[in-house]
Design a protein around this motif. Structure first.
Motif, PDB file in Angstrom:
ATOM      1  N   LEU A   1     -16.496  84.024  60.225  1.00 52.31           N
ATOM      2  CA  LEU A   1     -17.450  83.427  61.157  1.00 52.31           C
ATOM      3  C   LEU A   1     -16.799  82.544  62.214  1.00 52.31           C
ATOM      4  CD1 LEU A   1     -20.235  82.409  58.594  1.00 52.31           C
ATOM      5  CD2 LEU A   1     -20.091  84.494  59.981  1.00 52.31           C
ATOM      6  N   ALA A   2     -15.529  82.202  62.044  1.00 52.01           N
ATOM      7  CA  ALA A   2     -14.854  81.334  63.013  1.00 52.01           C
ATOM      8  C   ALA A   2     -14.431  82.141  64.240  1.00 52.01           C
ATOM      9  CB  ALA A   2     -13.643  80.671  62.356  1.00 52.01           C
ATOM     10  N   VAL A   3     -13.757  81.458  65.177  1.00 55.59           N
ATOM     11  CA  VAL A   3     -13.265  82.133  66.376  1.00 55.59           C
ATOM     12  C   VAL A   3     -12.113  83.045  65.974  1.00 55.59           C
ATOM     13  CG1 VAL A   3     -12.269  81.825  68.654  1.00 55.59           C
ATOM     14  CG2 VAL A   3     -13.950  80.186  67.809  1.00 55.59           C
ATOM     15  N   CYS A   4     -12.205  84.319  66.345  1.00 55.92           N
ATOM     16  CA  CYS A   4     -11.190  85.293  65.947  1.00 55.92           C
ATOM     17  C   CYS A   4     -10.006  85.257  66.910  1.00 55.92           C
ATOM     18  CB  CYS A   4     -11.801  86.697  65.888  1.00 55.92           C
ATOM     19  SG  CYS A   4     -10.701  87.952  65.192  1.00 55.92           S
ATOM     20  N   ASN A   5      -8.820  85.176  66.338  1.00 55.20           N
ATOM     21  CA  ASN A   5      -7.579  85.103  67.116  1.00 55.20           C
ATOM     22  C   ASN A   5      -6.660  86.244  66.697  1.00 55.20           C
ATOM     23  OD1 ASN A   5      -5.393  84.140  68.690  1.00 55.20           O
ATOM     24  ND2 ASN A   5      -4.675  82.857  66.990  1.00 55.20           N
ATOM     25  N   PRO A   6      -7.043  87.495  67.027  1.00 54.66           N
ATOM     26  CA  PRO A   6      -6.298  88.655  66.526  1.00 54.66           C
ATOM     27  C   PRO A   6      -4.978  88.863  67.262  1.00 54.66           C
ATOM     28  CG  PRO A   6      -8.036  89.377  67.973  1.00 54.66           C
ATOM     29  CD  PRO A   6      -8.181  87.891  67.855  1.00 54.66           C
ATOM     30  N   PRO A   7      -4.098  89.710  66.723  1.00 54.58           N
ATOM     31  CA  PRO A   7      -2.803  89.962  67.366  1.00 54.58           C
ATOM     32  C   PRO A   7      -2.947  90.498  68.783  1.00 54.58           C
ATOM     33  CG  PRO A   7      -2.812  90.790  65.115  1.00 54.58           C
ATOM     34  CD  PRO A   7      -4.227  90.396  65.424  1.00 54.58           C
ATOM     35  N   LEU A   8      -2.015  90.094  69.637  1.00 59.64           N
ATOM     36  CA  LEU A   8      -1.972  90.582  71.008  1.00 59.64           C
ATOM     37  C   LEU A   8      -1.313  91.963  71.051  1.00 59.64           C
ATOM     38  CD1 LEU A   8      -0.801  87.252  72.716  1.00 59.64           C
ATOM     39  CD2 LEU A   8      -3.143  88.083  72.426  1.00 59.64           C
ATOM     40  N   THR A   9      -1.367  92.583  72.212  1.00 63.10           N
ATOM     41  CA  THR A   9      -0.785  93.914  72.385  1.00 63.10           C
ATOM     42  C   THR A   9       0.679  93.779  72.808  1.00 63.10           C
ATOM     43  OG1 THR A   9      -2.932  94.745  73.094  1.00 63.10           O
ATOM     44  CG2 THR A   9      -1.021  96.120  73.568  1.00 63.10           C
TER      45      THR A   9
END
Length: 264
Positions: free
Chosen positions: A150-158
């Motif tokens: 539910l928090a802010v998602c900080n997924p891997p960059l490209t």
């Protein structure tokens, strides 16, 4: 007096002093080696950047937005017409290709009491100091696939992609933007090397790796030598036992009395 010098040091290190263009800066190499990586970028948190916009008895948070450099200038706005900060996600913007997405939300760094550089040399404190001073964009590899996140998602960059970043000061009580930085300079993630282009020549390896390889080679040689010695000893012992058995058999045969022919 000492704390003022520490504040000044942080300010100058991040080039965030008054009179300078306020924008996110990539972390100093002394604090973040191997930066950027294939999928992350370590940024300095906005120490002392929004002091003039902070008011007593107010609650504030920092939003960090990220977007790919190819995103159009029109789509680079991070607020609505009524100054509400955008809540656009990584998925909604195709990873920043269509516009900025909110990559993080954290408390305003305390300019009066920043982390101490002296603590970086303490292995028990270095992790906490770096977390206070740095933020790593792209550091969460599971949030996109966790239905309960539910928090802010900080997924891997490209990999091999250029990004820009922006900090926004938000009044958490009113939910409106109070201040913001410029977009950062372009920051490009690293490109993955093809397996055929990876240099495996020993000259490119670290000294520790060469020492470990040498030790393992010696151990393997000693192990093989010991194995061969054991096999040779077993074979020689078997041959000696066989010869001794044969000798004893001949001795017994010679010592047995031969039957005498009776003469009539």
């Amino acid at each position: 007096m000492c704390s003022r010098w520490v504040v000044l040091a942080f300010c100058c290190l991040g080039q965030l002093c008054a009179g300078q263009s306020l924008k996110p800066q990539i972390a100093a190499p002394q604090l973040a080696t191997n930066n950027p990586t294939l999928t992350t970028v370590a940024l300095e948190k906005p120490f002392c950047m929004f002091d003039s916009s902070l008011y007593p008895n107010k609650s504030y948070v920092i939003y960090l937005y990220a977007m790919k450099e190819l995103a159009s200038a029109i789509s680079s706005l991070v607020t609505t017409n009524n100054s509400k900060p955008l809540n656009s996600t990584f998925q909604q913007t195709s990873g920043g290709k269509l516009g900025p997405y909110k990559a993080a939300m954290f408390n305003v760094p305390n300019c009066a009491s920043p982390p101490k550089f002296t603590d970086v040399g303490d292995v028990t404190k270095v992790s906490d100091v770096l977390k206070q001073y740095l933020f790593r964009v792209g550091d969460d590899g599971t949030c996109l696939y966790d239905p309960n996140f539910l928090a802010v998602c900080n997924p891997p960059l490209t990999p091999d992609t250029t990004y820009r970043f922006k900090y926004v000061l938000v009044d958490s009580t009113e939910g409106i933007m109070k201040d913001q930085t410029l977009w950062s300079d372009p920051i490009k993630t690293r490109r993955a090397k093809l397996p055929l282009k990876i240099d495996t020549w020993p000259g490119q390896r670290s000294g520790g790796m060469i020492v470990i390889t040498s030790i393992l080679s010696v151990l393997v040689f000693l192990l093989l030598a010991g194995l061969l010695a054991s096999v040779s000893s077993a074979v020689m012992g078997s041959e000696a036992s066989s010869a001794e058995t044969k000798h004893m058999s001949q001795t017994i045969q010679q010592s047995e009395p031969r039957p005498q022919l009776s003469s009539e």
